[in-house]
Design a protein around this motif. Structure first.
Motif, PDB file in Angstrom:
ATOM      1  N   LYS A  24      16.521  37.124  64.146  1.00  0.00           N
ATOM      2  CA  LYS A  24      15.367  37.274  63.260  1.00  0.00           C
ATOM      3  C   LYS A  24      14.283  38.164  63.863  1.00  0.00           C
ATOM      4  CE  LYS A  24      12.214  36.028  60.162  1.00  0.00           C
ATOM      5  NZ  LYS A  24      12.023  36.883  59.050  1.00  0.00           N
TER       6      LYS A  24
ATOM      7  N   ASP B 123      16.657  38.418  55.793  1.00  0.00           N
ATOM      8  CA  ASP B 123      17.322  37.512  54.851  1.00  0.00           C
ATOM      9  C   ASP B 123      17.140  38.042  53.424  1.00  0.00           C
ATOM     10  OD1 ASP B 123      18.446  35.411  53.465  1.00  0.00           O
ATOM     11  OD2 ASP B 123      16.883  33.964  53.970  1.00  0.00           O
TER      12      ASP B 123
ATOM     13  N   ILE C 205      18.509  31.928  63.378  1.00  0.00           N
ATOM     14  CA  ILE C 205      19.397  31.971  62.220  1.00  0.00           C
ATOM     15  C   ILE C 205      20.445  30.860  62.286  1.00  0.00           C
ATOM     16  CG2 ILE C 205      21.127  33.337  60.983  1.00  0.00           C
ATOM     17  CD1 ILE C 205      19.581  35.859  61.993  1.00  0.00           C
TER      18      ILE C 205
ATOM     19  N   ARG D 289      17.353  28.632  55.813  1.00  0.00           N
ATOM     20  CA  ARG D 289      18.071  29.288  56.909  1.00  0.00           C
ATOM     21  C   ARG D 289      19.530  28.870  56.967  1.00  0.00           C
ATOM     22  NH1 ARG D 289      14.764  28.530  62.098  1.00  0.00           N
ATOM     23  NH2 ARG D 289      13.587  27.121  60.807  1.00  0.00           N
TER      24      ARG D 289
ATOM     25  N   TRP E  85      21.262  31.024  54.550  1.00  0.00           N
ATOM     26  CA  TRP E  85      21.361  32.370  55.133  1.00  0.00           C
ATOM     27  C   TRP E  85      22.487  32.407  56.161  1.00  0.00           C
ATOM     28  CZ3 TRP E  85      17.126  34.655  58.836  1.00  0.00           C
ATOM     29  CH2 TRP E  85      17.357  36.021  59.038  1.00  0.00           C
TER      30      TRP E  85
END
Length: 115
Positions: free
Chosen positions: A6, A32, A58, A71, A74
């Motif tokens: 990230k 994302d 993540i 998350r 994701w």
């Protein structure tokens, strides 16, 4: 090795650490969204990778920042993208920037990967 997380500052530090260890490595900050998915797909199709490192924010391994439902969704999407576009690459979950090389060792052992 292909890696992403990230935070851009962590991505740059990890890439430098891996390259200093003699590994061919690309590490970048992933977003994302559709643009992030497209970037990941492009990176995965540009070369064959022995391993794909996924950062702790993540993957939910960061002890200082527990995962959220968003998350987790994701992370699941990322896993499926990697599986579809680099089925031979090993998935390597990284807890924090200092964990990148140990994580590679945990998954790939003592072999010296080229990518």
């Amino acid at each position: 090795m292909l890696g992403f997380g990230k935070h851009p500052e962590n991505a740059a530090a990890i890439q430098a650490r891996l390259r200093n260890a003699g590994l061919a490595a690309t590490h970048f900050a992933l977003t994302d969204d559709e643009a992030g998915d497209s970037r990941l797909i492009q990176e995965l199709t540009d070369a064959d990778y022995d391993g794909v490192l996924i950062g702790g924010f993540i993957n939910g391994q960061d002890p200082e920042d527990p995962p959220t439902e968003k998350r987790t969704r994701w992370f699941n999407r990322i896993l499926n993208i990697v599986h579809a576009h680099a089925p031979g690459a090993k998935i390597i979950l990284v807890r924090n920037p200092a964990d990148a090389l140990p994580a590679i060792g945990r998954v790939l052992g003592d072999s010296a990967p080229e990518h």
